[in-house]
Motif scaffolding. Structure first.
Motif, mmCIF file in Angstrom:
data_model
loop_
_atom_site.group_PDB
_atom_site.id
_atom_site.type_symbol
_atom_site.label_atom_id
_atom_site.label_comp_id
_atom_site.label_asym_id
_atom_site.label_seq_id
_atom_site.Cartn_x
_atom_site.Cartn_y
_atom_site.Cartn_z
ATOM 1 N N SER B 84 0.838 -1.209 0.000
ATOM 2 C CA SER B 84 0.000 0.000 0.000
ATOM 3 C C SER B 84 0.870 1.256 0.000
ATOM 4 C CB SER B 84 -0.905 0.017 1.239
ATOM 5 O OG SER B 84 -1.927 -0.917 1.087
ATOM 6 N N LEU B 85 1.889 1.236 0.869
ATOM 7 C CA LEU B 85 2.780 2.396 0.937
ATOM 8 C C LEU B 85 3.488 2.620 -0.392
ATOM 9 C CD1 LEU B 85 4.374 2.095 4.498
ATOM 10 C CD2 LEU B 85 2.952 3.958 3.655
ATOM 11 N N SER B 86 3.940 1.529 -1.008
ATOM 12 C CA SER B 86 4.657 1.654 -2.288
ATOM 13 C C SER B 86 3.761 2.280 -3.348
ATOM 14 C CB SER B 86 5.133 0.277 -2.770
ATOM 15 O OG SER B 86 5.939 -0.304 -1.798
ATOM 16 N N ILE B 87 2.529 1.756 -3.449
ATOM 17 C CA ILE B 87 1.596 2.297 -4.446
ATOM 18 C C ILE B 87 1.337 3.783 -4.162
ATOM 19 C CG2 ILE B 87 -0.794 2.203 -5.266
ATOM 20 C CD1 ILE B 87 -0.694 -0.853 -4.722
ATOM 21 N N ALA B 88 1.082 4.086 -2.884
ATOM 22 C CA ALA B 88 0.744 5.471 -2.529
ATOM 23 C C ALA B 88 1.938 6.409 -2.759
ATOM 24 C CB ALA B 88 0.298 5.538 -1.070
ATOM 25 N N VAL B 89 3.144 5.963 -2.357
ATOM 26 C CA VAL B 89 4.325 6.826 -2.497
ATOM 27 C C VAL B 89 4.635 7.067 -3.971
ATOM 28 C CG1 VAL B 89 6.836 6.883 -2.190
ATOM 29 C CG2 VAL B 89 5.363 6.288 -0.266
ATOM 30 N N VAL B 90 4.653 5.979 -4.756
ATOM 31 C CA VAL B 90 5.034 6.129 -6.171
ATOM 32 C C VAL B 90 3.991 6.964 -6.926
ATOM 33 C CG1 VAL B 90 5.424 4.876 -8.333
ATOM 34 C CG2 VAL B 90 6.372 3.991 -6.202
ATOM 35 N N SER B 91 2.712 6.636 -6.725
ATOM 36 C CA SER B 91 1.685 7.382 -7.479
ATOM 37 C C SER B 91 1.632 8.839 -7.026
ATOM 38 C CB SER B 91 0.316 6.716 -7.346
ATOM 39 O OG SER B 91 -0.044 6.630 -5.996
ATOM 40 N N THR B 92 1.826 9.081 -5.717
ATOM 41 C CA THR B 92 1.805 10.474 -5.248
ATOM 42 C C THR B 92 3.011 11.236 -5.781
ATOM 43 O OG1 THR B 92 0.658 9.795 -3.226
ATOM 44 C CG2 THR B 92 1.689 11.953 -3.205
ATOM 45 N N ALA B 93 4.178 10.587 -5.796
ATOM 46 C CA ALA B 93 5.388 11.258 -6.303
ATOM 47 C C ALA B 93 5.210 11.620 -7.775
ATOM 48 C CB ALA B 93 6.602 10.349 -6.115
ATOM 49 N N ILE B 94 4.695 10.684 -8.551
ATOM 50 C CA ILE B 94 4.475 10.977 -9.982
ATOM 51 C C ILE B 94 3.443 12.098 -10.129
ATOM 52 C CG2 ILE B 94 3.587 10.037 -12.158
ATOM 53 C CD1 ILE B 94 4.690 7.283 -11.242
ATOM 54 N N ALA B 95 2.371 11.989 -9.346
ATOM 55 C CA ALA B 95 1.314 13.012 -9.421
ATOM 56 C C ALA B 95 1.866 14.383 -9.034
ATOM 57 C CB ALA B 95 0.154 12.629 -8.511
ATOM 58 N N ALA B 96 2.767 14.426 -8.037
ATOM 59 C CA ALA B 96 3.323 15.707 -7.593
ATOM 60 C C ALA B 96 4.172 16.340 -8.700
ATOM 61 C CB ALA B 96 4.158 15.503 -6.333
ATOM 62 N N VAL B 97 5.011 15.522 -9.318
ATOM 63 C CA VAL B 97 5.885 16.049 -10.380
ATOM 64 C C VAL B 97 5.048 16.499 -11.574
ATOM 65 C CG1 VAL B 97 7.705 15.452 -12.019
ATOM 66 C CG2 VAL B 97 7.869 14.663 -9.651
ATOM 67 N N VAL B 98 4.153 15.608 -12.020
ATOM 68 C CA VAL B 98 3.321 15.943 -13.180
ATOM 69 C C VAL B 98 2.410 17.127 -12.840
ATOM 70 C CG1 VAL B 98 1.513 15.092 -14.728
ATOM 71 C CG2 VAL B 98 3.403 13.591 -14.088
ATOM 72 N N GLY B 99 1.844 17.111 -11.638
ATOM 73 C CA GLY B 99 0.944 18.190 -11.222
ATOM 74 C C GLY B 99 1.658 19.530 -11.174
ATOM 75 N N PHE B 100 2.888 19.540 -10.659
ATOM 76 C CA PHE B 100 3.639 20.798 -10.568
ATOM 77 C C PHE B 100 3.892 21.377 -11.960
ATOM 78 C CE2 PHE B 100 7.858 22.878 -10.643
ATOM 79 C CZ PHE B 100 7.519 24.012 -9.912
ATOM 80 N N PHE B 101 4.380 20.509 -12.867
ATOM 81 C CA PHE B 101 4.685 21.029 -14.208
ATOM 82 C C PHE B 101 3.396 21.373 -14.986
ATOM 83 C CE2 PHE B 101 8.818 19.220 -13.207
ATOM 84 C CZ PHE B 101 9.618 20.291 -13.565
ATOM 85 N N THR B 102 2.327 20.646 -14.692
ATOM 86 C CA THR B 102 1.042 21.007 -15.301
ATOM 87 C C THR B 102 0.622 22.394 -14.819
ATOM 88 O OG1 THR B 102 0.406 18.688 -15.309
ATOM 89 C CG2 THR B 102 -1.372 20.280 -15.581
ATOM 90 N N ALA B 103 0.815 22.644 -13.523
ATOM 91 C CA ALA B 103 0.475 23.970 -12.967
ATOM 92 C C ALA B 103 1.320 25.055 -13.611
ATOM 93 C CB ALA B 103 0.680 23.961 -11.455
ATOM 94 N N VAL B 104 2.605 24.766 -13.813
ATOM 95 C CA VAL B 104 3.493 25.745 -14.456
ATOM 96 C C VAL B 104 2.967 26.067 -15.854
ATOM 97 C CG1 VAL B 104 5.814 26.117 -15.393
ATOM 98 C CG2 VAL B 104 5.529 25.080 -13.133
ATOM 99 N N LEU B 105 2.548 25.030 -16.552
ATOM 100 C CA LEU B 105 2.026 25.216 -17.911
ATOM 101 C C LEU B 105 0.730 26.041 -17.880
ATOM 102 C CD1 LEU B 105 2.835 24.337 -20.747
ATOM 103 C CD2 LEU B 105 1.309 22.382 -20.519
ATOM 104 N N ILE B 106 -0.127 25.742 -16.914
ATOM 105 C CA ILE B 106 -1.395 26.487 -16.818
ATOM 106 C C ILE B 106 -1.119 27.945 -16.484
ATOM 107 C CG2 ILE B 106 -3.501 26.754 -15.445
ATOM 108 C CD1 ILE B 106 -3.529 23.679 -15.151
ATOM 109 N N ILE B 107 -0.208 28.183 -15.534
ATOM 110 C CA ILE B 107 0.091 29.550 -15.099
ATOM 111 C C ILE B 107 0.722 30.367 -16.218
ATOM 112 C CG2 ILE B 107 1.607 30.878 -13.565
ATOM 113 C CD1 ILE B 107 1.078 28.676 -11.451
ATOM 114 N N SER B 108 1.431 29.678 -17.127
ATOM 115 C CA SER B 108 2.090 30.405 -18.220
ATOM 116 C C SER B 108 1.072 31.177 -19.065
ATOM 117 C CB SER B 108 2.875 29.440 -19.102
ATOM 118 O OG SER B 108 1.977 28.630 -19.829
ATOM 119 N N GLY B 109 -0.181 30.719 -19.073
ATOM 120 C CA GLY B 109 -1.250 31.498 -19.691
ATOM 121 C C GLY B 109 -1.334 31.386 -21.203
#
Lengths: 384, 299
Positions: B84-109
């Motif tokens: 459970s921890l492995s699934i949660a850690v890996v998926s959250t880490a990927i989501a954090a990286v992808v989410g951050f860069f997605t936010a950067v792209l959205i903010i770029s306007g």
């Protein structure tokens, strides 16, 4: 009549040595709105401090943002020290800008904020901090280096913002109404700080302000803008006392303007005949002078002497200096206290003249006064 | 004889210092009570009941007796907890990286950012169950992708129900990255442009601005959103149940199975897994909150 520079300056071969050169810069934000800038030409010499003044929406901040690269011009060129930077990104232009809000990075200490430009340029943290301390000393904030920006007052934050901008070693320092949110006392401190900085590092400064006093306190030259057009770029003294147009006189707070005609160097208007010491073209013209340069003093009523008679006494004078300073007689119609100064409105013949009361002489409505017009204060602009 | 002037000190009665803040705090506490009470009842009541049940103090049948028997199968529990921890850690880490860069792209306007905004908003509205079904149809050995590439089921990797838990992680990462991106955009959108411009006119290039300004400013919301995503991923069962391997089971899937089993004696074991999940989640969220307090941008 000629001002030193009228309606902007065109780019010339000499402009290659200018710190900033704008050539026919235009900017329109949308097709529906009027142009924010209309063919602005401007030369700023290195090491000078220049203020841009004008009413809201005149394009003051737009000029700064175009020079900084934060906005793209629709037309024209921007050169910094002779280098065409029109298409360069802001970070490649070698400028620094201080905004109306300090915009200190909240996640960095004061010292690290000032060290930001060096850190971004690749210097180590230790090296960047060492250099930053020197700039903090320059703005008298050395002891605040370890603090968070939010723990500082507005004035202190703006000092740090200026230090941070200087630490970037810019060729041009742009200031966009940086002290507008500060009270008058703090503004005075900031003006003194800028003077110290100029003495220490002599940067080229171009700043926007809506405060005429600030413009004259911090700059030796002023650019006047209105509706995106450059009306005048000249020394502080000339812009205030030798305006290029009635619009410039009004924008800089001039209250005395008398429409009339010039004949043989004498302006004829409702005020009477007033000789002008200037190379004035005959024809329709507006007489302008600053109310601060004209004083009213109490006089005893004298029989048979009225304002019109005194005014016309000089009607035949060829020039102001030859005829001596004007002395008009009138009656006080209103007084307005402005801080330590008292503005006195005097009716002279058919006109109302805005003047200042001489120190220590309280004047009241109905008083008979003598209005002294120094030759140096008089100026005429073509009627629009 | 001259009168000696007397100096009188006028003391203005001052309002007692601490009383006002205390009264203000009390008022603030009273105002949030309507929101706190139901949350407290659900959390304390639910977790308390689960704890009591896991310790044998709230049996469905028989007498209550304090026991840790439900926690005895440590090997099984450890395997499930690690999974459970492995699934949660890996998926959250990927989501954090992808989410951050997605936010950067959205903010770029720019137009790309606007498209990504719509896609992210759409992804958030899709329920996880529907998302899991969609990912299953997409990644299974007879799914859309396998058919699109013309790969036979035998040659297609076991992305669904396989040992790598790829489909489960992909579904969580996809959904949670959209959630994280929108949280970051929501907190930064109004101020990041100003800071970005301030950094640019100080000579900072795009990568330096990302490293020295954008990421540190986004870090608090990134951490909070990631903690929420982690807690959800660790506790939810439907995606792992639909797309995961049958063995070993993540904690949530095992808890559900035991809870639904015919044997009522398995209830304490299901509750024990619930307690373990709560402890793991609380530990991670607590660590995130501690990290948040240390961030200068948060303070």
């Amino acid at each position: 009549m000629t001002s030193e520079t009228m309606s902007g300056e065109s780019a010339s071969p000499e402009s290659m040595t200018s710190a900033i050169t704008l050539t026919a810069v235009t900017k329109t934000y949308s097709a529906a709105s009027p142009a924010a800038l209309q063919g602005v030409n401007l030369d700023i010499l290195p090491g000078t401090s220049t203020a841009i003044v004008g009413p809201s929406g005149s394009g003051k901040s737009t000029i700064l943002r175009i020079i900084a690269g934060l906005e793209d011009a629709n037309g024209g060129r921007v050169r910094l020290a002779g280098r065409d930077v029109t298409t360069l990104l802001p970070e490649d232009r070698g400028i620094a800008m201080v905004f109306q809000r300090p915009l200190l990075f909240p996640h960095l200490t004061v010292l690290d904020n000032v060290a930001f430009a060096d850190r971004a340029a690749g210097l180590s943290r230790a090296q960047a901090r060492k250099r930053a301390r020197k700039h903090l000393e320059l703005v008298h904030m050395a002891e605040f280096g370890g603090r968070s920006p939010h723990s500082l007052s507005g004035g202190q934050q703006q000092r740090v913002a200026v230090a941070r901008a200087l630490a970037a070693k810019p060729s041009v320092l742009l200031l966009d109404e940086p002290f507008s949110a500060l009270d008058s006392g703090l503004k005075g401190d900031m003006h003194a700080m800028i003077a110290e900085i100029r003495e220490a590092v002599n940067p080229t400064i171009l700043f926007v302000t809506h405060d005429r006093d600030e413009a004259s306190a911090m700059a030796e030259r002023i650019v006047v803008l209105e509706n995106g057009q450059l009306l005048q770029h000249d020394t502080v003294d000339h812009v205030f006392h030798r305006p290029a147009s009635l619009a410039v006189a009004r924008l800089l707070g001039g209250k005395n303007a008398f429409e009339g005609t010039i004949e043989n160097g004498v302006h004829h208007s409702g005020l009477g005949a007033v000789a002008i010491d200037a190379d004035v073209e005959p024809g329709p013209a507006t007489l302008v002078f600053r109310h601060e340069a004209v004083t009213s003093t109490l006089r005893q009523p004298t029989s048979g002497t009225d304002a019109a008679a005194l005014a016309t006494r000089h009607a035949d004078a060829a020039a102001c200096q030859r005829s001596g300073p004007r002395a008009l007689h009138g009656i006080v119609t209103a007084t307005v206290q402005r801080g330590p100064r008292r503005e006195v409105i005097v009716r002279v013949a058919d006109a109302e003249v805005h003047t200042e009361a001489a120190p220590g002489r309280p004047l009241a409505v109905g008083d008979l006064v003598t209005v002294s017009l120094p030759c140096e204060a008089l100026w005429a602009v073509p009627r629009q | 004889m001259t009168a000696v002037p007397t100096v009188t000190t006028v003391t203005t009665p001052l309002a007692p210092g601490p009383a006002r803040p205390r009264r203000r705090q009390l008022r603030a506490a009273l105002l949030v009570l309507p929101a706190v009470i139901p949350v407290a009842i659900v959390v304390i009541g639910g977790v308390g009941a689960t704890l009591l049940q896991s310790l044998g103090l709230m049996p469905l049948v028989g007498a209550a007796e304090l026991s840790t028997a439900a926690f005895d199968d440590t090997d099984e529990l450890l395997t499930s907890a690690l999974l459970s921890l492995s699934i949660a850690v890996v998926s959250t880490a990927i989501a954090a990286v992808v989410g951050f860069f997605t936010a950067v792209l959205i903010i770029s306007g720019n137009w790309g950012g606007r498209i990504v905004t719509v896609l992210s908003a759409a992804a958030v509205t899709v329920p996880h169950l529907v998302g899991a079904a969609t990912v299953g149809l997409l990644l299974s050995d007879s799914g859309v992708l396998a058919r699109l590439f013309g790969i036979s089921p035998d040659a297609w990797p076991a992305l669904v129900a396989g040992p790598t838990w790829f489909a489960v992680i992909a579904e969580y990462a996809w959904k949670e990255s959209a959630f994280i991106a929108l949280i970051i955009v929501g907190t930064l959108a109004t101020r990041i442009t100003s800071y970005d411009e301030a950094a640019a006119v100080l000579g900072a290039h795009r990568s330096a601005r990302l490293r020295l300004v954008l990421f540190p400013l986004a870090a608090p919301s990134l951490l909070v959103a990631s903690a929420i995503a982690f807690a959800y991923t660790l506790g939810s069962y439907e995606v792992a149940w639909m797309l995961g391997a049958t063995y070993p089971e993540p904690l949530s899937v095992m808890a559900l199975r035991l809870f639904n089993t015919a044997s009522l004696t398995a209830r304490p074991e299901a509750a024990a897994i619930g307690v373990i999940t709560v402890v793991l989640t609380a530990a991670v969220v607590g660590a995130a909150m501690l990290g948040l307090r240390r961030m200068r941008a948060w303070r």
